[in-house]
Design a protein around this motif. Structure first.
Motif, short mmCIF file in Angstrom:
data_model
loop_
_atom_site.label_atom_id
_atom_site.label_comp_id
_atom_site.label_asym_id
_atom_site.label_seq_id
_atom_site.Cartn_x
_atom_site.Cartn_y
_atom_site.Cartn_z
N SER A 98 0.88 -1.08 0.01
CA SER A 98 -0.04 -0.07 -0.01
C SER A 98 0.70 1.28 -0.05
O SER A 98 0.61 2.25 -0.59
CB SER A 98 -0.91 -0.06 1.22
N VAL A 99 1.77 1.16 0.84
CA VAL A 99 2.64 2.45 0.84
C VAL A 99 3.46 2.52 -0.42
O VAL A 99 3.67 3.97 -0.86
CB VAL A 99 3.88 2.16 2.09
N ARG A 100 4.09 1.78 -0.99
CA ARG A 100 4.91 1.82 -2.40
C ARG A 100 3.96 2.26 -3.50
O ARG A 100 4.35 3.24 -4.12
CB ARG A 100 5.36 0.46 -2.77
N ILE A 106 1.15 9.49 -5.15
CA ILE A 106 1.52 11.13 -4.71
C ILE A 106 2.41 11.63 -5.53
O ILE A 106 2.40 12.94 -5.62
CB ILE A 106 1.59 11.13 -3.08
N ASP A 107 3.52 11.06 -5.82
CA ASP A 107 4.72 11.65 -6.63
C ASP A 107 4.23 12.03 -7.83
O ASP A 107 4.65 13.13 -8.35
CB ASP A 107 6.00 10.72 -6.59
N LEU A 118 -1.68 19.11 -1.50
CA LEU A 118 -1.23 18.11 -2.29
C LEU A 118 0.28 17.96 -2.02
O LEU A 118 0.92 17.18 -1.48
CB LEU A 118 -1.43 18.03 -3.57
N ALA A 119 0.83 19.31 -2.19
CA ALA A 119 2.37 19.55 -1.92
C ALA A 119 2.60 19.08 -0.69
O ALA A 119 3.92 18.45 -0.36
CB ALA A 119 2.70 20.65 -2.44
N VAL A 125 4.86 12.70 3.73
CA VAL A 125 5.21 11.55 3.18
C VAL A 125 6.72 11.51 3.04
O VAL A 125 7.53 10.49 3.51
CB VAL A 125 4.72 11.13 1.93
N ARG A 126 7.28 12.42 2.34
CA ARG A 126 8.92 12.26 2.20
C ARG A 126 9.58 12.34 3.35
O ARG A 126 10.63 11.70 3.47
CB ARG A 126 9.20 13.61 1.19
N LEU A 127 9.16 12.96 4.34
CA LEU A 127 9.56 13.01 5.77
C LEU A 127 9.55 12.10 6.57
O LEU A 127 9.91 11.80 7.63
CB LEU A 127 9.43 14.53 6.43
N ARG A 128 8.55 11.03 6.12
CA ARG A 128 8.27 9.91 7.00
C ARG A 128 7.29 10.37 8.35
O ARG A 128 7.29 9.50 9.19
CB ARG A 128 9.18 9.14 7.22
N SER A 129 6.78 11.46 7.99
CA SER A 129 5.71 12.03 9.25
C SER A 129 4.31 11.13 9.03
O SER A 129 3.82 11.08 10.01
CB SER A 129 5.27 13.41 9.11
N THR A 130 4.22 10.74 7.86
CA THR A 130 2.85 10.01 7.47
C THR A 130 3.29 9.03 6.50
O THR A 130 4.15 9.08 5.69
CB THR A 130 1.57 10.77 6.92
N PRO A 131 2.56 7.69 6.67
CA PRO A 131 2.99 6.63 5.96
C PRO A 131 2.84 6.66 4.38
O PRO A 131 3.75 6.24 3.66
CB PRO A 131 2.36 5.33 6.70
N GLY A 132 1.75 7.13 3.80
CA GLY A 132 1.42 7.56 2.49
C GLY A 132 0.71 6.23 1.82
O GLY A 132 1.09 5.88 1.02
#
Length: 229
Positions: A98-100, A106-107, A118-119, A125-132
């Protein structure tokens, strides 16, 4: 956004050619196949059961809730949904898949449209604050493109169904003609699951499909795998 543009956007993101990574997943179907628990005649029933009891209460509910939050500009609520959905997935394989897929979605979504929430979500997500997770990423992308909640949920459920049937084709559990029959027959289930997801609160998030979880767990340790899930 006009109905036509909503339809076209929904079709684009639900298309099997869209590079979200869904083509790498069987959504536990390969595990069922390896255990000889599903055959040609069982693909449609299994898909319907997964939509009703797993994907709908889990991913579709998260997508609907996150979409409403994204449309209202509440990125913190989006992150809350994302984290809860990730925590609700029992198998490492399903979480990773799911994350992949969510990260790819999102990218690309951020490349296609310049929209502040969105940005911001992409950066978290990039900072891993949320899994994505994929459904939450889809919610943010659909909201950024002006697609309403109902269209977004239904489109993502169709994308899941098309991916599942595509996996059945590659596993030789169906052929191209029967695959189309399965998708058409599943339309009513998708409508039912969409309505149910729209009516749930975040506190109701969570599916119950124990056999699917077992098949996913077995699939994680299989000696040979065609799919990532």
């Amino acid at each position: 956004m006009t109905d036509v543009r909503q339809l076209l956007t929904s079709l684009q993101f639900a298309d099997s050619a869209f590079p979200s990574g869904f083509y790498t997943m069987s959504h536990s179907l390969e595990g069922y196949s390896q255990a000889h628990l599903v055959g040609r005649d069982g693909v449609q029933q299994l898909l319907g059961d997964l939509l009703l009891h797993a994907v709908g209460p889990s991913d579709a509910t998260a997508l609907a809730t996150a979409h409403r939050a994204a449309a209202g500009g509440d990125v913190d609520r989006v992150q809350e949904v994302d984290q809860l959905l990730f925590a609700s997935k029992l198998n490492a394989e399903m979480r990773t898949a799911s994350v992949r897929s969510g990260h790819q979605l999102i990218d690309l979504g951020a490349e296609l449209i310049d929209q502040p929430l969105l940005a911001e979500y992409r950066e978290r997500v990039r900072l891993r604050s949320t899994p994505g997770c994929q459904p939450v990423a889809a919610a943010v992308v659909y909201a950024a493109n002006g697609v309403d909640t109902r269209h977004a949920v239904a489109a993502d459920l169709f994308a899941f169904s098309a991916s599942f049937v595509g996996a059945a084709l590659r596993l030789r559990l169906t052929d191209h003609r029967q695959a189309q029959a399965v998708l058409l027959a599943t339309a009513g289930v998708i409508e039912q699951v969409t309505d149910a997801a729209l009516g749930r609160d975040l506190a109701d998030l969570g599916g119950c499909a124990p056999m699917s979880d077992v098949m996913s767990a077995r699939h994680e340790r299989a000696e040979a795998r065609l799919f990532a899930s």
